[in-house]
Design an enzyme around this catalytic site. Structure first.
Site, PDB file in Angstrom:
ATOM      1  N   GLU A 192       0.684  -1.071   0.004  1.00 43.15           N
ATOM      2  CA  GLU A 192       0.090   0.051   0.149  1.00 43.15           C
ATOM      3  C   GLU A 192       1.050   1.318   0.056  1.00 43.15           C
ATOM      4  OE1 GLU A 192      -3.188  -0.415   2.828  1.00 43.15           O
ATOM      5  OE2 GLU A 192      -3.157   1.754   3.302  1.00 43.15           O
ATOM      6  N   ASP A 236       0.386   5.416   0.535  1.00 38.30           N
ATOM      7  CA  ASP A 236      -0.965   6.144   1.223  1.00 38.30           C
ATOM      8  C   ASP A 236      -0.777   7.639   1.023  1.00 38.30           C
ATOM      9  OD1 ASP A 236      -2.730   4.285   2.039  1.00 38.30           O
ATOM     10  OD2 ASP A 236      -1.425   3.795   3.858  1.00 38.30           O
ATOM     11  N   GLU A 295      -3.112  10.369   2.789  1.00 39.09           N
ATOM     12  CA  GLU A 295      -4.196  10.866   3.668  1.00 39.09           C
ATOM     13  C   GLU A 295      -4.140  12.172   4.395  1.00 39.09           C
ATOM     14  OE1 GLU A 295      -6.148   6.877   5.726  1.00 39.09           O
ATOM     15  OE2 GLU A 295      -4.382   7.677   6.800  1.00 39.09           O
TER      16      GLU A 295
END
Ligand code: NAG
Ligand code: NAG
Length: 282
Positions: A102, A104, A106
């Site tokens: 993953e 990311d 955010e």
């Protein structure tokens, strides 16, 4: 004669230009599927704009139709304006399963006028815990800005408006797992995380301000797509071997010196037995 030839040439050239531009920024109808939110995610303007919204009942989300095995993905986002405390807009690449990879981004909302936090993380073979957080050098709710993930066999580079903010190198030769065997999709969602997002959960979502809305445009995936054959789209796959040149290195340093507010590689309380291997090399 001459003026006619010139205007014809101009017409031909501008047609070519328009083709390049339209080809360059893909259509949300073609590129993504809305996956949840019961009508709260909307594709608008013939596919040029996508909005996610969140209210007390539900958030919403979408994912890319294609699975990518290495990619350079640029998207423009305009985050939830005003009081966005408690909300999280997540935008990330991820594979499936318990040992997933993953990459990311955010965006943690905040009270009006208080800074968003851009939170980043990298998971390889199911293991994350590689958080780095940044403030932004602009108001991410006032206009669209470009957030990019470059993922090639040698490195992952997170960029904001073309300024690299984080590089995660392939250090498999030193025993650090690197995402390179599992295809990933883009996922994005807007959801409520007021138990941790804003000042560690101190500030809760103000539902009287709902619905909260984040907007997306100019989704552009230069990628190797996992379909029937492993083919890389686009004529320009220079991203596949891209690295940071001296100018980009200087920009990365600038961003980290001025805007990084958390780095797992500097959190000695968290790693009393010593920092993870990649921290001692990068
Ligand atoms: C919200 O604002 C406060 C006060 O300026 C700041 O400490 C915090 O880092 C900001 N961002 C988040 C997501 O909490
Ligand atoms: C190809 O992409 C790279 C960055 O990904 C860019 O620097 C270069 O100018 C591009 N080349 C062409 C011909 O578009």
């Amino acid at each position: 004669m001459a003026p006619k030839i010139n205007s014809l040439a101009i017409l031909v050239m501008s047609t070519i230009l328009i083709n390049i531009i339209t080809f360059g920024s893909a259509n949300f109808n073609k590129e993504v599927d809305v996956t949840w939110g019961d009508g709260r995610a909307k594709i608008l303007n013939n596919g040029d704009l996508l909005t996610l919204s969140l209210d007390k009942t539900s958030g919403s989300g979408f994912q890319s139709k294609d699975e990518y095995m290495f990619a350079k993905i640029d998207t423009q986002l305009k985050l939830v304006p005003g009081n966005s405390a408690g909300t999280v807009t997540a935008y990330f690449l991820s594979s499936q399963g318990p040992t997933h990879d993953e990459i990311d981004f955010e965006f943690l909302g905040n009270l009006s006028g208080e800074p968003y936090i851009l939170h980043t993380n990298v998971y390889a073979q199911g293991k994350g815990n590689r958080e780095q957080q940044f403030y932004l050098w602009f108001d991410p709710t006032a206009d669209f800005h470009t957030y990019s993930i470059l993922w090639n066999p040698q490195r992952i580079i997170f960029s904001v408006d073309g300024t690299p903010i984080r590089e995660f190198k392939n250090l498999e030769s030193r025993g650090v797992p690197y995402p390179k065997n599992q295809p990933m999709r883009i996922y994005s969602s807007l959801w409520n995380a007021d138990d941790w997002a804003t000042r560690g959960g101190l500030i809760k979502t103000d539902w009287s301000k709902a619905p909260f809305t984040a907007s997306y445009r100019n989704y552009k995936a230069d990628a190797c797509i996992i379909l029937n054959s492993n083919s890389c789209t686009g004529k320009n796959i220079s991203w596949f071997n891209q690295e940071l040149d001296a100018t980009s290195q200087a920009k990365l340093k600038w961003a980290r010196n001025h805007f990084m507010i958390y780095n797992y590689c500097a959190d000695s309380n968290r790693f009393p037995q010593g920092f993870p291997t990649e921290c001692t090399i990068m």
